[in-house]
Design an enzyme around this catalytic site. Structure first.
Site, PDB file in Angstrom:
ATOM      1  CG  ASP A  33      -1.223   2.407   0.511  1.00 25.85           C
ATOM      2  OD1 ASP A  33      -1.074   1.777  -0.574  1.00 25.85           O
ATOM      3  OD2 ASP A  33      -1.526   3.533   0.360  1.00 25.85           O
ATOM      4  CG  ASN A  81      -7.450  -4.160  -3.082  1.00 24.31           C
ATOM      5  OD1 ASN A  81      -6.901  -4.812  -2.059  1.00 24.31           O
ATOM      6  ND2 ASN A  81      -7.302  -3.064  -3.389  1.00 24.31           N
TER       7      ASN A  81
END
Ligand SMILES: CCc1cc(N2CCCCCC2)n2ncc(-c3ccc(F)cc3)c2n1
Length: 256
Positions: A33, A81
């Site tokens: 991340d 995503n």
């Protein structure tokens, strides 16, 4: 023993720490991340963070392999995503193609085998081909497994497993009372990792302390280490620090 230099967060002093070679986590999973934030902090487009993040994949995979990690699972693209801006998704879908050209030769030199788990049939054809090529060209490697989670979601994975088991019951090949944890394990995308299915250590970079639908079944007994640096800034020392933290929790004192 592996030794590394660590900056003590409270004293600011640099100290040499040792990793116990006999207590290296066999399966490390990482939620990579912070790529977008890394870029934004440098007034760069978000995709610059993803590109830099791919270099970090190679650095960290090589370091994990040298430390004796047996499986390294990296959360590269989640089922959620797809909601990102189209331009960013299109860029991300090209990264496996770039990865294959740029890094697969080095992975082979390090005897690292590429595996991919996820709903890859939903990926663009060129991405699917790059994934197939990376798997095919490294399948002879017998060292660390570099397992990319690609269009992967933990809840979707469990739904698919339940659907498969329901089909077995419906076909009269399985009695519901025979369904146990092993039955579900065998239906998950990590089934072919055998006794290395479950991560010993889960790392998430960039300060967020959430699972984000990652390996929900497999992390039931994992140690979680949340680190502050964004993924593009993660490196061998950061990996060693996370494993050191894991070892402090798993002090064996000579026992099992
Ligand atoms: C399709 C999304 C994606 C994003 C991505 N990022 C972006 C996200 C986080 C940072 C790392 C770089 N990487 N890095 C390697 C791969 C890759 C996947 C499969 C494969 F067989 C070979 C390489 C990758 N795939």
């Amino acid at each position: 023993m592996f030794s590394f230099l660590n900056k003590n967060q409270s004293t600011g002093e640099v100290e040499e720490l040792q990793l116990d070679e006999a207590n290296i986590p066999a399966h490390v999973a990482i939620i990579m991340d912070g790529n977008g934030r890394w870029a934004q902090q440098r007034h760069l487009p978000r995709i610059a963070g993803h590109k830099q993040g791919m270099d970090t994949v190679k650095t960290v995979a090589t370091a994990a392999s040298h430390l004796g990690v047996k499986v390294l699972t990296l959360y590269a693209f989640s089922t959620e995503n797809w909601k990102r801006p189209t331009a960013e998704v299109n860029y991300l879908m090209k990264l496996p193609v770039d990865f294959f050209g740029a890094f697969v030769p080095d992975l082979i030199k390090n005897n690292i085998r590429v595996k991919v788990m996820g709903y890859t049939d939903k990926l663009p054809a060129a991405t699917q081909k790059a994934v197939r090529d990376a798997i095919a060209d490294t399948q002879h490697c017998t060292g660390m497994v570099l397992n990319f989670a690609l269009n992967y979601g933990g809840r979707a994975e469990i739904v698919t497993a339940v659907q498969n088991l329901a089909e077995e019951v419906k076909a009269g090949r399985l009695d519901p009372s025979a369904i146990d944890e092993a039955s579900i394990d065998q239906q998950l995308m990590t089934a072919d990792l055998d006794e290395l299915r479950d991560p010993d250590l889960l790392i998430r970079t960039s300060g967020e302390e959430r699972l984000s639908n990652f390996m929900l079944w497999q992390v039931a007994y994992s140690e979680f280490v949340f680190t502050q640096q964004h993924w593009p800034d993660f490196d061998q020392t950061a990996l060693e620090q996370a494993i050191y933290e894991y070892q402090q929790r798993h002090r064996r004192f000579g026992g099992l």
